[in-house]
Design a protein around this motif. Structure first.
Motif, PDB file in Angstrom:
ATOM      1  N   LEU A  51      -9.150 -18.189   1.272  1.00 22.01           N
ATOM      2  CA  LEU A  51      -9.405 -17.259   2.376  1.00 22.01           C
ATOM      3  C   LEU A  51     -10.648 -17.728   3.129  1.00 22.01           C
ATOM      4  CD1 LEU A  51      -8.869 -13.898   0.487  1.00 22.01           C
ATOM      5  CD2 LEU A  51      -7.215 -15.177   1.823  1.00 22.01           C
ATOM      6  N   THR A  52     -10.444 -18.394   4.247  1.00 23.85           N
ATOM      7  CA  THR A  52     -11.577 -18.964   4.965  1.00 23.85           C
ATOM      8  C   THR A  52     -11.874 -18.252   6.271  1.00 23.85           C
ATOM      9  OG1 THR A  52     -10.115 -20.574   5.987  1.00 23.85           O
ATOM     10  CG2 THR A  52     -11.245 -21.246   3.963  1.00 23.85           C
ATOM     11  N   ALA A  53     -10.915 -17.538   6.836  1.00 26.26           N
ATOM     12  CA  ALA A  53     -11.149 -16.845   8.105  1.00 26.26           C
ATOM     13  C   ALA A  53     -11.928 -15.558   7.843  1.00 26.26           C
ATOM     14  CB  ALA A  53      -9.819 -16.529   8.782  1.00 26.26           C
ATOM     15  N   PHE A  54     -12.984 -15.340   8.608  1.00 24.03           N
ATOM     16  CA  PHE A  54     -13.823 -14.162   8.415  1.00 24.03           C
ATOM     17  C   PHE A  54     -13.347 -13.006   9.287  1.00 24.03           C
ATOM     18  CE2 PHE A  54     -16.765 -17.821   7.766  1.00 24.03           C
ATOM     19  CZ  PHE A  54     -16.784 -17.729   6.395  1.00 24.03           C
ATOM     20  N   GLY A  55     -13.543 -11.797   8.801  1.00 24.46           N
ATOM     21  CA  GLY A  55     -13.195 -10.613   9.561  1.00 24.46           C
ATOM     22  C   GLY A  55     -11.733 -10.224   9.487  1.00 24.46           C
ATOM     23  N   ILE A  56     -10.956 -10.835   8.609  1.00 22.79           N
ATOM     24  CA  ILE A  56      -9.541 -10.505   8.453  1.00 22.79           C
ATOM     25  C   ILE A  56      -9.420  -9.414   7.391  1.00 22.79           C
ATOM     26  CG2 ILE A  56      -7.241 -11.370   7.847  1.00 22.79           C
ATOM     27  CD1 ILE A  56      -8.325 -12.619  10.376  1.00 22.79           C
ATOM     28  N   ARG A  57      -8.592  -8.421   7.661  1.00 22.80           N
ATOM     29  CA  ARG A  57      -8.370  -7.315   6.724  1.00 22.80           C
ATOM     30  C   ARG A  57      -7.120  -7.603   5.902  1.00 22.80           C
ATOM     31  NH1 ARG A  57      -9.068  -1.054   7.571  1.00 22.80           N
ATOM     32  NH2 ARG A  57     -10.941  -1.921   8.481  1.00 22.80           N
ATOM     33  N   TYR A  58      -7.257  -7.476   4.574  1.00 21.43           N
ATOM     34  CA  TYR A  58      -6.154  -7.749   3.662  1.00 21.43           C
ATOM     35  C   TYR A  58      -5.853  -6.523   2.802  1.00 21.43           C
ATOM     36  CZ  TYR A  58      -6.908 -12.684   4.669  1.00 21.43           C
ATOM     37  OH  TYR A  58      -7.039 -13.894   5.303  1.00 21.43           O
ATOM     38  N   ASP A  59      -4.577  -6.308   2.539  1.00 22.80           N
ATOM     39  CA  ASP A  59      -4.133  -5.317   1.568  1.00 22.80           C
ATOM     40  C   ASP A  59      -3.788  -6.061   0.286  1.00 22.80           C
ATOM     41  OD1 ASP A  59      -4.310  -3.138   3.336  1.00 22.80           O
ATOM     42  OD2 ASP A  59      -2.323  -3.567   4.145  1.00 22.80           O
ATOM     43  N   VAL A  60      -4.346  -5.598  -0.824  1.00 23.21           N
ATOM     44  CA  VAL A  60      -4.130  -6.241  -2.117  1.00 23.21           C
ATOM     45  C   VAL A  60      -3.306  -5.300  -2.984  1.00 23.21           C
ATOM     46  CG1 VAL A  60      -5.237  -7.273  -4.139  1.00 23.21           C
ATOM     47  CG2 VAL A  60      -6.378  -7.371  -1.907  1.00 23.21           C
ATOM     48  N   THR A  61      -2.255  -5.836  -3.599  1.00 22.83           N
ATOM     49  CA  THR A  61      -1.444  -5.055  -4.530  1.00 22.83           C
ATOM     50  C   THR A  61      -1.442  -5.747  -5.893  1.00 22.83           C
ATOM     51  OG1 THR A  61       0.589  -6.200  -3.894  1.00 22.83           O
ATOM     52  CG2 THR A  61       0.097  -4.129  -2.757  1.00 22.83           C
ATOM     53  N   VAL A  62      -1.324  -4.934  -6.933  1.00 23.14           N
ATOM     54  CA  VAL A  62      -1.158  -5.437  -8.289  1.00 23.14           C
ATOM     55  C   VAL A  62       0.333  -5.380  -8.581  1.00 23.14           C
ATOM     56  CG1 VAL A  62      -1.644  -5.028 -10.727  1.00 23.14           C
ATOM     57  CG2 VAL A  62      -3.430  -4.646  -9.017  1.00 23.14           C
ATOM     58  N   GLU A  63       0.868  -6.479  -9.085  1.00 18.28           N
ATOM     59  CA  GLU A  63       2.297  -6.597  -9.384  1.00 18.28           C
ATOM     60  C   GLU A  63       2.487  -6.623 -10.892  1.00 18.28           C
ATOM     61  OE1 GLU A  63       4.402  -6.704  -6.696  1.00 18.28           O
ATOM     62  OE2 GLU A  63       2.613  -6.584  -5.437  1.00 18.28           O
ATOM     63  N   LEU A  64       3.366  -5.763 -11.399  1.00 18.86           N
ATOM     64  CA  LEU A  64       3.599  -5.663 -12.841  1.00 18.86           C
ATOM     65  C   LEU A  64       5.083  -5.770 -13.149  1.00 18.86           C
ATOM     66  CD1 LEU A  64       1.345  -2.578 -13.627  1.00 18.86           C
ATOM     67  CD2 LEU A  64       0.829  -4.958 -14.141  1.00 18.86           C
ATOM     68  N   ALA A  65       5.397  -6.432 -14.245  1.00 15.38           N
ATOM     69  CA  ALA A  65       6.763  -6.467 -14.772  1.00 15.38           C
ATOM     70  C   ALA A  65       6.678  -6.175 -16.266  1.00 15.38           C
ATOM     71  CB  ALA A  65       7.411  -7.818 -14.526  1.00 15.38           C
ATOM     72  N   THR A  66       7.402  -5.146 -16.692  1.00 16.36           N
ATOM     73  CA  THR A  66       7.427  -4.761 -18.099  1.00 16.36           C
ATOM     74  C   THR A  66       8.873  -4.784 -18.589  1.00 16.36           C
ATOM     75  OG1 THR A  66       7.552  -2.411 -17.504  1.00 16.36           O
ATOM     76  CG2 THR A  66       5.367  -3.311 -17.969  1.00 16.36           C
ATOM     77  N   ASN A  67       9.038  -4.941 -19.899  1.00 14.88           N
ATOM     78  CA  ASN A  67      10.391  -4.887 -20.454  1.00 14.88           C
ATOM     79  C   ASN A  67      10.595  -3.561 -21.176  1.00 14.88           C
ATOM     80  OD1 ASN A  67       9.412  -5.154 -23.152  1.00 14.88           O
ATOM     81  ND2 ASN A  67       9.406  -7.373 -22.956  1.00 14.88           N
ATOM     82  N   ARG A  68      11.737  -3.401 -21.767  1.00 13.04           N
ATOM     83  CA  ARG A  68      12.101  -2.114 -22.393  1.00 13.04           C
ATOM     84  C   ARG A  68      11.279  -1.776 -23.626  1.00 13.04           C
ATOM     85  NH1 ARG A  68      18.525  -2.914 -21.614  1.00 13.04           N
ATOM     86  NH2 ARG A  68      18.510  -2.542 -19.369  1.00 13.04           N
ATOM     87  N   SER A  69      10.572  -2.748 -24.182  1.00 10.82           N
ATOM     88  CA  SER A  69       9.772  -2.459 -25.376  1.00 10.82           C
ATOM     89  C   SER A  69       8.389  -1.908 -25.034  1.00 10.82           C
ATOM     90  CB  SER A  69       9.636  -3.714 -26.242  1.00 10.82           C
ATOM     91  OG  SER A  69       8.831  -4.681 -25.596  1.00 10.82           O
ATOM     92  N   TYR A  70       8.062  -1.776 -23.735  1.00 17.49           N
ATOM     93  CA  TYR A  70       6.752  -1.220 -23.384  1.00 17.49           C
ATOM     94  C   TYR A  70       6.704   0.232 -23.844  1.00 17.49           C
ATOM     95  CZ  TYR A  70       2.455  -0.200 -21.010  1.00 17.49           C
ATOM     96  OH  TYR A  70       1.161   0.169 -20.762  1.00 17.49           O
ATOM     97  N   PRO A  71       5.718   0.633 -24.663  1.00 15.40           N
ATOM     98  CA  PRO A  71       5.754   1.931 -25.333  1.00 15.40           C
ATOM     99  C   PRO A  71       5.181   3.125 -24.549  1.00 15.40           C
ATOM    100  CG  PRO A  71       3.954   0.636 -26.201  1.00 15.40           C
ATOM    101  CD  PRO A  71       4.669  -0.226 -25.198  1.00 15.40           C
TER     102      PRO A  71
END
Length: 162
Positions: A51-71
């Motif tokens: 990220l080198t350009a200054f003054g740019i607005r970014y939206d950040v998301t967290v991406e998750l993948a879980t399987n059926r054993s997640y309790p």
């Protein structure tokens, strides 16, 4: 001769379509959690030095993948970041993965549940040249089973609202 030009035209159109579907995505990185076992002391590092350009607005998301054993129906994450200043601060985030009736949120396919969670919006600053995020799980379990992938995505703010 005409067949070759048609092939080049097709490849060019396909490339144009694929690059236009990126939707302004600036950064995307995922970590595969080996065997779906995420240890409490395992850190996931994301370096955003592109990220080198200054003054740019970014939206950040967290991406998750879980399987059926997640309790659990939620997942606590500890995120160390320097997105708003050159100092590192820690955010504690509760990610709801299922509703009160046990229905998984997000999309499901082949036993995996995928969820994209908004984390924050930030504007690049000229005083920070190397943005970093570190994610670790903040659950009580030393070994958390069922988490397959963890990642972040960044999109330019004006493009994500289109």
């Amino acid at each position: 001769m005409r067949t070759k030009s048609n092939i080049f035209l097709f490849i060019g159109l396909l490339f144009a379509i694929l690059t236009s579907c990126a939707g302004g995505e600036t950064y995307s990185r995922f970590y595969h959690i080996e065997n779906g076992k995420w240890y409490r002391d395992s850190l996931l590092f994301f370096s955003l030095d592109s990220l080198t350009a200054f003054g740019i607005r970014y939206d950040v998301t967290v991406e998750l993948a879980t399987n059926r054993s997640y309790p659990y129906r939620d997942l606590w994450l500890l995120i160390d970041q320097n997105l708003t200043d050159s100092l590192v601060c820690t955010d504690t985030i509760r990610c709801l993965l299922a509703d009160t009736h046990g229905k998984w949120l997000g999309s499901s396919a082949g036993g995996l549940n995928q969820l994209s969670l908004p984390y924050r919006t930030f504007i690049t600053r000229d005083s920070v040249t190397n943005y970093r995020l570190t994610i670790r799980q903040g659950m009580k379990d030393e070994l958390l089973r069922g988490v397959e992938k963890v990642g972040i995505k960044m999109v330019e703010h004006n493009r994500s609202n289109r």
